[in-house]
Design a protein around this motif. Structure first.
Motif, PDB file in Angstrom:
ATOM      1  N   PHE A  35      -3.305   0.919 -14.194  1.00  0.00           N
ATOM      2  CA  PHE A  35      -2.149   0.040 -14.363  1.00  0.00           C
ATOM      3  C   PHE A  35      -0.925   0.922 -14.521  1.00  0.00           C
ATOM      4  O   PHE A  35      -0.987   1.974 -15.178  1.00  0.00           O
ATOM      5  N   ASN A  36       0.197   0.496 -13.941  1.00  0.00           N
ATOM      6  CA  ASN A  36       1.471   1.137 -14.224  1.00  0.00           C
ATOM      7  C   ASN A  36       2.380   0.115 -14.879  1.00  0.00           C
ATOM      8  O   ASN A  36       2.284  -1.080 -14.595  1.00  0.00           O
ATOM      9  N   ALA A  37       3.268   0.616 -15.722  1.00  0.00           N
ATOM     10  CA  ALA A  37       4.118  -0.267 -16.522  1.00  0.00           C
ATOM     11  C   ALA A  37       5.468  -0.489 -15.865  1.00  0.00           C
ATOM     12  O   ALA A  37       6.444  -0.809 -16.539  1.00  0.00           O
ATOM     13  N   ARG A  38       5.532  -0.316 -14.561  1.00  0.00           N
ATOM     14  CA  ARG A  38       6.821  -0.296 -13.839  1.00  0.00           C
ATOM     15  C   ARG A  38       6.564  -0.595 -12.375  1.00  0.00           C
ATOM     16  O   ARG A  38       5.412  -0.643 -11.940  1.00  0.00           O
ATOM     17  N   MET A  39       7.640  -0.753 -11.630  1.00  0.00           N
ATOM     18  CA  MET A  39       7.538  -0.890 -10.192  1.00  0.00           C
ATOM     19  C   MET A  39       7.058   0.439  -9.598  1.00  0.00           C
ATOM     20  O   MET A  39       7.379   1.500 -10.139  1.00  0.00           O
ATOM     21  N   GLY A  40       6.298   0.384  -8.528  1.00  0.00           N
ATOM     22  CA  GLY A  40       5.846   1.620  -7.879  1.00  0.00           C
ATOM     23  C   GLY A  40       6.960   2.254  -7.065  1.00  0.00           C
ATOM     24  O   GLY A  40       7.936   1.611  -6.700  1.00  0.00           O
ATOM     25  N   ASP A  41       6.798   3.519  -6.790  1.00  0.00           N
ATOM     26  CA  ASP A  41       7.670   4.245  -5.875  1.00  0.00           C
ATOM     27  C   ASP A  41       6.709   5.013  -4.969  1.00  0.00           C
ATOM     28  O   ASP A  41       5.903   5.777  -5.483  1.00  0.00           O
ATOM     29  N   PRO A  42       6.669   4.786  -3.671  1.00  0.00           N
ATOM     30  CA  PRO A  42       7.628   4.103  -2.789  1.00  0.00           C
ATOM     31  C   PRO A  42       7.407   2.604  -2.551  1.00  0.00           C
ATOM     32  O   PRO A  42       8.087   2.046  -1.686  1.00  0.00           O
ATOM     33  N   GLU A  43       6.532   1.932  -3.306  1.00  0.00           N
ATOM     34  CA  GLU A  43       6.360   0.489  -3.082  1.00  0.00           C
ATOM     35  C   GLU A  43       7.694  -0.253  -3.236  1.00  0.00           C
ATOM     36  O   GLU A  43       7.985  -1.203  -2.500  1.00  0.00           O
ATOM     37  N   ALA A  44       8.499   0.155  -4.229  1.00  0.00           N
ATOM     38  CA  ALA A  44       9.772  -0.531  -4.483  1.00  0.00           C
ATOM     39  C   ALA A  44      10.643  -0.591  -3.235  1.00  0.00           C
ATOM     40  O   ALA A  44      11.318  -1.592  -2.987  1.00  0.00           O
TER      41      ALA A  44
ATOM     42  N   LEU B  21       4.547  -5.248 -13.811  1.00  0.00           N
ATOM     43  CA  LEU B  21       3.190  -4.752 -14.068  1.00  0.00           C
ATOM     44  C   LEU B  21       2.532  -4.455 -12.723  1.00  0.00           C
ATOM     45  O   LEU B  21       2.519  -5.307 -11.831  1.00  0.00           O
ATOM     46  N   TYR B  22       2.010  -3.263 -12.619  1.00  0.00           N
ATOM     47  CA  TYR B  22       1.475  -2.751 -11.348  1.00  0.00           C
ATOM     48  C   TYR B  22      -0.012  -2.517 -11.526  1.00  0.00           C
ATOM     49  O   TYR B  22      -0.404  -1.714 -12.372  1.00  0.00           O
ATOM     50  N   ALA B  23      -0.826  -3.257 -10.774  1.00  0.00           N
ATOM     51  CA  ALA B  23      -2.268  -3.017 -10.796  1.00  0.00           C
ATOM     52  C   ALA B  23      -2.636  -2.265  -9.525  1.00  0.00           C
ATOM     53  O   ALA B  23      -2.431  -2.767  -8.419  1.00  0.00           O
TER      54      ALA B  23
ATOM     55  N   ARG C 275       0.876  -1.188   0.000  1.00  0.00           N
ATOM     56  CA  ARG C 275       0.000   0.000   0.000  1.00  0.00           C
ATOM     57  C   ARG C 275       0.893   1.211   0.000  1.00  0.00           C
ATOM     58  O   ARG C 275       1.906   1.238   0.705  1.00  0.00           O
ATOM     59  N   ASP C 276       0.520   2.227  -0.796  1.00  0.00           N
ATOM     60  CA  ASP C 276       1.267   3.478  -0.718  1.00  0.00           C
ATOM     61  C   ASP C 276       0.376   4.566  -0.129  1.00  0.00           C
ATOM     62  O   ASP C 276      -0.845   4.426  -0.101  1.00  0.00           O
ATOM     63  N   PHE C 277       0.995   5.594   0.376  1.00  0.00           N
ATOM     64  CA  PHE C 277       0.291   6.703   1.023  1.00  0.00           C
ATOM     65  C   PHE C 277       0.572   7.933   0.179  1.00  0.00           C
ATOM     66  O   PHE C 277       1.655   8.493   0.231  1.00  0.00           O
ATOM     67  N   LYS C 278      -0.444   8.326  -0.617  1.00  0.00           N
ATOM     68  CA  LYS C 278      -0.181   9.297  -1.686  1.00  0.00           C
ATOM     69  C   LYS C 278      -0.278  10.743  -1.236  1.00  0.00           C
ATOM     70  O   LYS C 278       0.348  11.617  -1.811  1.00  0.00           O
ATOM     71  N   ARG C 279      -1.119  11.003  -0.227  1.00  0.00           N
ATOM     72  CA  ARG C 279      -1.357  12.416   0.118  1.00  0.00           C
ATOM     73  C   ARG C 279      -0.257  12.947   1.022  1.00  0.00           C
ATOM     74  O   ARG C 279       0.359  12.211   1.770  1.00  0.00           O
TER      75      ARG C 279
END
Ligand code: AMP
Ligand code: GLY
Length: 433
Positions: free
Chosen positions: A283-292, A267-269, A211-215
């Protein structure tokens, strides 16, 4: 001969990947294009030009045996295509396959053609069309820019005031990056989960849920950012959730292959767990940041063979990535995300010779000035804490980040707070149909 692995990018995501590759049993040399001044133990290359053919030539002349592309922009620009033309093994999708992130209308169309659950939507170019959608669906509605917008393309509208404001910004003034084409989509609700897989196009191996925290603000208030923290694994995630998420990824990969643009890489859903099951937000075509920063840690010593199998399009059956609790807390500059203040010293850092026992620091917006590390961007670093539980990983992350001093630095104090209080299995009150 020692292997050379080139990583394209300069953020904490790429730092975490470089660190994971360095942990591998087989020793290799890691080249960062361009990386940042906070990274130790790696070789730094020059910033790559935007032209993918020129960039591929530079990567080739570095002698890299394998290239991993971190950020979305070079993927959309066709860096992978240019590397493949030169016969260089690479982890990342071609430009055609990366449209799953680069164009929301393409992604929505593919989801419809492939039977993947996602919010109802329509393209809007005038106020009249937007008003029709409002009549049909009511609030909440979500405005989205079709193209890449660096996290600034989406506005969730819940009140009439926000509706007027969004009409002005998206349609009258056209001021949203990537927003030449605008989509309006029904608002959904539920907890969000980042479900990310590594795939060679045919097979895939899921990372543990994240899970990422976007705000920017506590309690998920304020504007969106590149991400203020992350955790893995998400508590309350069931076997059924896992099999539904796997099916979404299978359908997406199958759909892209059927349409002539097979996808390999990460692949990031981005899923919203609604009452009716998971629905894809993006969908993202890459690893997430900060998930990575939390997920690459779960690979232990396996990052190198995993990347090699993906690049060789030969992912073996033996992979499972075990869930291992990790929490990442971002330290951002004063003024971020609107106007980051940069150039201040980042102090209190542990020396590279004494590694942090229960965590790590992954650097992003930093540069050395007269030998001192200073802030040079919005997000400065991610402190990752390790533990046997989310609660202990969280404690470690906050202890590490509190040791770092930056004038006006911003840290959210509630990253993984709710999740580390919930007991696995007891937090899931969703309907199972
Ligand atoms: P996206 O870039 O499409 O993932 O959107 C960014 C954020 O906007 C997501 O993480 C959600 O919090 C929110 N969002 C996007 N689409 C929707 C939707 N249909 N309903 C509610 N929230 C959404
Ligand atoms: N963490 C969300 C993203 O990388 O897009």
């Amino acid at each position: 001969m020692e292997k050379k692995i080139a990583v394209v990018g300069s953020g904490a995501r790429e730092h975490a990947l470089a660190a994971a590759l360095l942990r591998s049993k087989e020793k290799s040399r890691i080249l960062l294009f361009p990386g940042n001044d906070g990274m130790e133990g790696v070789v730094r290359g020059e910033p790559l030009p935007g032209d993918p053919r020129l960039a591929a030539r530079i990567l080739e002349s570095s002698g890299a045996n394998l290239v991993v592309v971190g950020p979305e922009k070079p993927l959309m620009d066709g860096l992978v295509d240019a590397l493949l033309e030169r016969g260089i093994p690479v982890v990342g999708p071609t430009a055609g396959a990366a449209r799953i992130e680069g164009s929301k209308t393409f992604a929505k169309g593919l989801m419809e053609r492939s039977g993947i659950a996602t919010a109802s939507w329509q393209k809007v170019s005038t106020r009249e069309e937007a008003e029709q959608a409002l009549k049909r669906w009511g609030l909440p509605l979500v405005f989205k820019a079709d193209g890449l917008a660096q996290g600034k393309g989406v506005s969730v509208v819940t009140t009439e005031g926000e509706w007027e404001e969004a009409l002005r910004r998206y349609l009258d003034r056209k001021e949203i990056p990537g927003g030449e084409i605008v989509l309006l989509e029904r608002g959904l609700s539920g907890p969000e989960v980042s479900f990310i897989v590594a795939t060679d196009g045919k097979r895939f191996v899921p990372f543990p849920t994240a899970r990422d925290f976007k705000r920017i603000g506590e309690g998920d208030k304020g504007p969106n950012t590149g991400g203020m923290g992350a955790l893995t694994p998400v508590p309350g995630w069931t076997e059924r959730d896992q099999s539904r998420a796997r099916e979404i990824v299978e359908r997406c990969l199958w759909g892209l292959a059927r349409e002539g643009t097979p996808f390999s890489g990460f692949l990031y859903a981005g899923l919203m767990m609604t009452e009716d099951g998971p629905s894809v937000l993006e969908f993202n075509a890459r690893m997430g940041d900060p998930e990575a920063q939390v997920l690459f840690e779960t690979l232990g010593e396996s990052a190198l063979p995993l990347m090699e199998e993906i690049a060789a399009k030969d992912l073996k059956d033996h992979w499972t990535i075990e869930a291992t609790p990790r929490v990442g807390v971002v330290l951002a500059s004063a003024g971020y995300p609107e106007k980051p203040v940069t150039g201040d010293p980042v102090e209190g850092l542990p020396s590279p010779e004494t590694p942090i026992p229960d965590g790590a620091l992954y650097f992003a917006g930093v540069e050395k000035k007269n030998g001192a590390l200073c802030s040079s961007g919005g997000r400065v670093l991610t402190a990752v804490g390790r533990g046997a539980t989310l609660a202990s990983a969280r404690e470690a992350a906050y202890r590490i980040v509190k040791g770092v001093r930056l004038k006006g630095g911003q840290v959210r104090s509630d990253i993984a707070l709710k999740e580390s209080e919930s007991l696995p299995g007891l937090s899931d009150s969703r309907k199972e149909d």
